[in-house]
Design a protein around this motif. Sequence first.
Motif, PDB file in Angstrom:
ATOM      1  N   GLY A  74       6.723  12.195 -10.708  1.00  0.00           N
ATOM      2  CA  GLY A  74       5.299  12.519 -10.619  1.00  0.00           C
ATOM      3  C   GLY A  74       4.640  11.582  -9.623  1.00  0.00           C
ATOM      4  N   GLN A  75       3.338  11.802  -9.432  1.00  0.00           N
ATOM      5  CA  GLN A  75       2.607  10.988  -8.440  1.00  0.00           C
ATOM      6  C   GLN A  75       1.350  10.416  -9.055  1.00  0.00           C
ATOM      7  N   ILE A  76       1.076   9.178  -8.712  1.00  0.00           N
ATOM      8  CA  ILE A  76      -0.174   8.546  -9.125  1.00  0.00           C
ATOM      9  C   ILE A  76      -0.932   8.141  -7.873  1.00  0.00           C
ATOM     10  N   LYS A  77      -2.229   8.424  -7.910  1.00  0.00           N
ATOM     11  CA  LYS A  77      -3.088   8.003  -6.787  1.00  0.00           C
ATOM     12  C   LYS A  77      -3.894   6.803  -7.244  1.00  0.00           C
ATOM     13  N   ALA A 131       0.841  -1.195   0.000  1.00  0.00           N
ATOM     14  CA  ALA A 131       0.000   0.000   0.000  1.00  0.00           C
ATOM     15  C   ALA A 131       0.880   1.250   0.000  1.00  0.00           C
ATOM     16  N   GLY A 132       0.362   2.305  -0.583  1.00  0.00           N
ATOM     17  CA  GLY A 132       1.116   3.554  -0.672  1.00  0.00           C
ATOM     18  C   GLY A 132       1.629   4.012   0.683  1.00  0.00           C
ATOM     19  N   ALA A 133       0.846   3.770   1.744  1.00  0.00           N
ATOM     20  CA  ALA A 133       1.233   4.232   3.081  1.00  0.00           C
ATOM     21  C   ALA A 133       2.481   3.517   3.598  1.00  0.00           C
ATOM     22  N   PRO A 151       4.807  17.880  -4.490  1.00  0.00           N
ATOM     23  CA  PRO A 151       4.174  16.932  -3.568  1.00  0.00           C
ATOM     24  C   PRO A 151       2.678  17.177  -3.390  1.00  0.00           C
ATOM     25  N   GLU A 152       2.232  18.392  -3.742  1.00  0.00           N
ATOM     26  CA  GLU A 152       0.808  18.717  -3.583  1.00  0.00           C
ATOM     27  C   GLU A 152      -0.009  18.339  -4.819  1.00  0.00           C
ATOM     28  N   ARG A 153       0.662  17.902  -5.883  1.00  0.00           N
ATOM     29  CA  ARG A 153      -0.055  17.644  -7.134  1.00  0.00           C
ATOM     30  C   ARG A 153      -0.125  16.149  -7.428  1.00  0.00           C
ATOM     31  N   ILE A 154      -1.337  15.652  -7.691  1.00  0.00           N
ATOM     32  CA  ILE A 154      -1.490  14.274  -8.159  1.00  0.00           C
ATOM     33  C   ILE A 154      -1.554  14.326  -9.686  1.00  0.00           C
ATOM     34  N   ASP A 155      -0.624  13.621 -10.335  1.00  0.00           N
ATOM     35  CA  ASP A 155      -0.544  13.704 -11.798  1.00  0.00           C
ATOM     36  C   ASP A 155      -1.499  12.739 -12.496  1.00  0.00           C
ATOM     37  N   PHE A 156      -1.626  11.559 -11.914  1.00  0.00           N
ATOM     38  CA  PHE A 156      -2.485  10.533 -12.522  1.00  0.00           C
ATOM     39  C   PHE A 156      -3.316   9.862 -11.439  1.00  0.00           C
TER      40      PHE A 156
END
Length: 493
Positions: A488-491, A142-144, A393-398
């Motif tokens: 980048g970041q993916i959620k 998990a991401g956490a 860090p505040e932006r979710i890209d995907f």
Amino acid sequence: MKRILLLSLIFGIAFLGACSQNDNKMNDMDQSSMEHEMDDDMMEEHMDHDDEVSLNDSTGKNELKIPKELEQDEKSKEIVYTVKAQKGETEIFDGIQTDTIGYNGAFLGPMLRFDKGDTVKIKTINELDEETTFHWHGLEVAGAADGGPHSALQPGEEKVIEFKVDQEAATLWFHPHPDGQTSEQVYNGLAGLIYIEDENSKSLGLPNEYGQNDIPLIFQDRTFDDEKQLNYDAAMNDDGTIGDTLLINGTLNPKLTVKKEKGRLRLLNGSNARNYTFKLNSGDSFTQVATDGGFLNEPVTLEEITLTPSERAEIVVDFSSLDTLDDLALIDEEGSILLPFDVSEQGGKEEEIPEEMNQFTITEEEKNLPVTKEVELFGMMDKVTINGKKFDPERIDFTQEQGVTEVWEIYNKPDEMGGMIHPFHIHGTQFKILSRNGKEPSKNEQGWKDTISVEPDETVKVAVQFQHKGVYMFHCHILEHEDNGMMGQIKVE
Ligand SMILES: [Cu+2]
């Protein structure tokens, strides 16, 4: 190196012979005729960089160190480990102490062995003077629990993470991932190994005596200053810090003593930026049996293999059948001696590599999925971007749905300089390469991957599925590019 050739070629065309293929010094060129946006200093540094710094040959003076296997905190039903980031001193050079950092020791870390199906608790402790994170590279968690930059532990802080190991046997690793500080912390010594075992890995009959014929090899190039210290600020290059001194498992001038039997070498490119093409100096072939995330379906015979930063490969070298055992060594593409082998007269097991090792498949459905994520890698030095943006860090890209496969198309857009290889990594998943520039990947890339090398102007399609939820990073694994925002970041929801 391909990149140098490419750069030379581009300059060769641009300046109509003002520079030769072997000469890429800027001052020989008519810079005024250059039409591009980069300033000269940046370009100079860019040109000076790359793998032009050759590695010194290993003298073979020191027997290779093998990382200790980490023991559980207690022999109980619960599987609990403690992993502590700490400072220390290490005698890398005879009689000299070098300031280093490590996990549960002064330099590098232990090997953590998990069985598929284990529920593992790890107490992570930060005893450094700065924040750090504990990232499990290649592990599907998990991401956490993934240890990305959002999960920083401050100095003195502890945190217990828990996850179930639910992926097949593979060689993974762990390293820090704090925002902007990853490269320096890895450079100074934070890196360790994870072995995942399962029923298949235990029954294949591949060499599996740890440290005897199952050998982890963490390749890291470093620059030591006059005091034999790791001076990251002095060595640092925005385009990827490389050095002339190779350490394998932290060993300077290593050699490996082996029996006359098959040896399984688990190669990890743990360097900040250097690419390695591994070969035997005898020209003999070897057999690749595993990629980043698991076994290949069938063994693949190779004479060389290239790994970009963070990629792994398991290879088997048959020390019982090579004719030229004297002075046998693992070398790189320039012929630098990385690891001399001392092959003893003692025989060992005579097991065969099985012809079938795994059941990795790419379905027709996966092949026909439309591209739903596009990633454009671009730039160099501190100007690196993904899809024109730097990490925020505040932006979710995907976003992507848990358990649903999507096709990501990764394109490495060349710049005026030709560009460079970017090793592209996605956290929290093992993915499949569908194609490279529209073509089927080579046999030894038809297996689970978490990092892929992407050449300038190359387009790689991969099928990506996440088993867990959370926010995950995707980034270039040249650590200085990562720290410069090529991430980048993916959620996953
Ligand atoms: Cu990069």
